[in-house]
Design a protein around this motif. Structure first.
Motif, mmCIF file in Angstrom:
data_model
loop_
_atom_site.group_PDB
_atom_site.id
_atom_site.type_symbol
_atom_site.label_atom_id
_atom_site.label_comp_id
_atom_site.label_asym_id
_atom_site.label_seq_id
_atom_site.Cartn_x
_atom_site.Cartn_y
_atom_site.Cartn_z
ATOM 1 N N UNK B 507 45.549 -3.285 56.303
ATOM 2 C CA UNK B 507 44.780 -4.434 55.811
ATOM 3 C C UNK B 507 43.446 -3.952 55.253
ATOM 4 N N UNK B 508 42.884 -4.689 54.302
ATOM 5 C CA UNK B 508 41.570 -4.292 53.763
ATOM 6 C C UNK B 508 40.436 -4.775 54.665
ATOM 7 N N UNK B 509 39.334 -4.033 54.661
ATOM 8 C CA UNK B 509 38.142 -4.504 55.367
ATOM 9 C C UNK B 509 37.414 -5.526 54.523
ATOM 10 N N UNK B 555 27.490 1.528 43.080
ATOM 11 C CA UNK B 555 27.452 2.940 43.474
ATOM 12 C C UNK B 555 27.759 3.099 44.957
ATOM 13 N N UNK B 556 27.169 2.220 45.772
ATOM 14 C CA UNK B 556 27.405 2.308 47.225
ATOM 15 C C UNK B 556 28.886 2.098 47.535
ATOM 16 N N UNK B 561 33.577 5.644 51.652
ATOM 17 C CA UNK B 561 35.026 5.698 51.900
ATOM 18 C C UNK B 561 35.410 4.523 52.794
ATOM 19 N N UNK B 562 36.336 3.694 52.331
ATOM 20 C CA UNK B 562 36.774 2.559 53.141
ATOM 21 C C UNK B 562 38.300 2.508 53.098
#
Lengths: 71, 586
Positions: B507-509, B555-556, B561-562
């Motif tokens: 699942x995505x955060x 940029x952030x 990395x997620x």
């Protein structure tokens, strides 16, 4: 969502497309590029329209009457 | 706003709205209805239903999904803020130059240009996301020609968005340069050309009609088979008709500009292309009728909306063909006949589709049905009110009432029909209030246990639990046919067979970055508008703050990395058992 790629037996022929996430990015980028092409085609088309009008106004004999961009 | 200007037009020589305010109202009415009401409502259904209908766990790019929403939100907010900073845009929703140039239009047009630019970016992002979702994330066995028709129409709509919103973005950029930085693209006195803007606008504007109406076609194509207890007649023909409509939608924009005198050859080509669109649209109309023909019809509110959509849309289509005749358009142009025509398409087509879809998918989204009695009362008041409002406008147009006028005289013969039209609009307002009451009433009266498949559905969204778990399907379903759930009901045990063993689900955060990026774009847009305001702060500082926020957040997001998170197999099994036990107790 994406699955984890198993590269234990070496890289596949197209590693960037080995996972669903990779395929998504691949297809998504092409779709994005097609949109970009349309946007820049509009800019270039607008320039050509201006040029057509300029030629018609400055040198009428060069082109046949093209009322597309004239009132 | 529509109700207010119908109050204004109810009687001759009315003085409720001044000409300037009236212009602002009609501009904002058209702009909000097309960009900030119809589009997001349809996108909401697409966002919810496409992953479920194709057996996917989410859209392809969840981050972009959130980004698209926030761009749309802040674009809409920027446009709406115009009311508080000198008045709304006043050049009509088409913003024709020179009306929309700095000489004639106030600061409201700056809000229009930048608001639409930002919200359009959100729409474009969402369109790309939906295309990729439907290409790469279909469940095993779901070939393109097994996709539900709502998905197909959404797919073609998304393609139209990619190819239509980008010319609009280019045109708005040029208009922005003219208005804010002294550009001359559309200023004839300085070598510019006013005819190029309508070309660019309608290259976007006509496909925009199909961007809105095609998903409504898809909704109707989902509702009619379910409530006729038959499969959709001519599925393949419907798919190809959708594609042809989408393609031809780009070939007809000049029919909005027939009176610009672009020449008989140009007008003839575009008139012909416009009439040709009637063929694939006719295929769709006949296929809906043939689906109902001989079916076991069940007239719920959703079906009432869907079946009444057909004759209403045909009427709008017939007047469309009338308007496609270039010589005759010189008589109709800028009269109420045109207003009647496009409201039959937009209200009679899109809004009826949306109302039908709301009643049809409401139990899937909220676990309980909307009250049918209130729904039917709402439908009939809306439907009668709609025809009262807009049918007479055909006649008003034919006897010469121009559109975009805020006042008329008592001896022009338009009084009675304007009165009828206004009464009809109030009926529509009452119907929408009844819908809102229905939402509250149905929530209060909702049964303790959610309903799972109240309509005996045919497609995959009815195969998963209600409320829908965050992973949509514990195991990706194996699709064996068009109308996969109905196929399993007839040939199997009524449940979808899994295409994979049960396992952890990725699942995505959640992320704040989409909000921050869109907020940054909003601040940049507001800073640019401040260039022509008496601002207490240097506008370039505001632009700079917005740009830092926007590009900094991008940029952030790029550097961080997620990898999301996993719902473990054990948790999924526990949740599934709980949901199944709950369903057995209903």
């Amino acid at each position: 969502m994406s699955e984890t790629a198993d590269f234990s037996k070496g890289l596949p022929a197209h590693p960037e497309r080995a996972t669903t996430e990779g395929k998504n990015k691949f297809v998504g980028f092409w779709v994005f590029l097609s949109g970009e092409v349309t946007m820049f085609a509009t800019f270039f088309g607008t320039y050509l329209a201006f040029e057509t009008v300029r030629l018609q106004v400055l040198k009428p004999p060069i082109s046949s009457p093209c009322p597309l961009f004239l009132l | 706003m529509a109700i207010i200007f119908r109050i204004q037009l109810m009687y001759p020589e009315s003085t409720i709205l001044s000409g300037q305010t009236y212009n602002e109202f009609i501009t904002m009415h058209g702009t909000i209805m097309l960009f900030l009401a119809a589009t997001p409502l349809l996108f909401a259904f697409m966002n919810y239903m496409i992953p479920l209908q194709i057996g996917a766990r989410d859209v392809a790019f969840p981050f972009l999904n959130a980004l698209g929403f926030w761009f749309f939100f802040f674009g809409g907010l920027l446009l709406s803020l115009s009311w508080f900073f000198g008045g709304g845009p006043d050049a009509g929703w088409t913003a024709y130059v020179p009306l929309s140039s700095r000489d004639y239009a106030g600061i409201g047009l700056d809000f229009y240009v930048l608001g639409l630019q930002i919200s359009g970016l959100g729409t474009l992002i969402s369109g790309i996301n939906f295309i990729v979702t439907m290409i790469t994330m279909r469940a095993p066995g779901m070939t393109m020609l097994r996709m539900p028709l709502f998905c197909w129409t959404s797919f073609v709509t998304s393609m139209l968005i990619v190819f239509a919103f980008t010319p609009l973005a280019a045109g708005l950029a040029l208009l922005m340069l003219d208005r804010m930085f002294g550009g001359q693209f559309f200023i004839p006195s300085e070598g510019g050309n006013v005819v190029i803007w309508p070309h660019i606008f309608w290259i976007f504007g006509h496909p925009e009609v199909y961007i809105l109406v095609l998903p409504a076609f898809g909704m109707i194509s989902e509702i009619i088979p379910v409530f006729s207890k038959k499969r959709l007649f001519g599925y393949t023909a419907m798919v190809f008709a959708t594609i042809i409509i989408g393609f031809l939608g780009f070939m007809v924009w000049v029919h909005h500009m027939f009176t610009l005198n672009l020449g008989p050859i140009t007008n003839s080509i575009f008139a012909l292309a416009t009439m040709i669109i009637g063929i694939p649209t006719g295929i769709k109309i006949f296929n809906w009728l043939f689906t109902m023909w001989g079916g076991k019809l069940w007239f719920t509110t959703a079906m009432l909306c869907a079946s009444s959509f057909v004759p209403t849309f045909v009427l709008g289509g017939v007047t469309g063909v009338m308007l496609a005749m270039a010589p005759v358009t010189h008589l109709y142009h800028d009269t109420y006949f045109v207003v009647a025509h496009f409201h039959y398409i937009i209200l009679g087509g899109i809004v009826l589709g949306l109302l039908g879809a709301t009643f049809y998918w409401y139990p899937k989204m909220f676990g309980h049905c909307l009250n049918e009695t209130l729904g039917k009362i709402m439908f009939w008041i809306f439907y009668v009110g709609f025809h009262l409002t807009f049918f007479v406008q055909h006649i008003l147009g034919l006897i010469g009432m121009p559109r975009r006028v805020n006042v008329y005289l008592a001896d022009q013969g338009w009084d009675g029909m304007n009165l009828i039209s206004s009464i009809g609009s109030y009926m529509q307002g009452v119907a929408i209030i009844i819908l809102l009451i229905n939402v509250v009433y149905s929530a209060i009266k909702a049964p303790d246990k959610p309903v799972n498949d109240p309509w005996d559905g045919r497609t995959l969204e009815w195969a998963t639990h209600t409320p829908v778990p965050e992973y949509n399907f514990a195991q990706t379903p194996q699709v064996r046919s068009l109308d996969p759930l109905f196929y399993e009901k007839v040939h199997g045990d009524g449940t979808m067979k899994p295409a994979e063993p049960i396992g952890d689900v990725h699942m995505p955060n959640g992320s704040f970055y989409p909000f921050l990026i869109a907020l940054g774009s909003f601040i940049v847009g507001f800073g640019l508008i401040m260039l022509h305001m008496d601002a207490w702060i240097n506008p370039y500082i505001v632009v700079g703050i917005g740009a830092v926020l926007m590009f900094g957040s991008m940029a952030m997001h790029s550097w961080k990395e997620d990898h999301g998170y996993y719902i473990t197999k054990e948790n999924i099994e526990a949740m599934e058992q709980e949901a199944l036990a709950d369903e057995r107790n209903r």
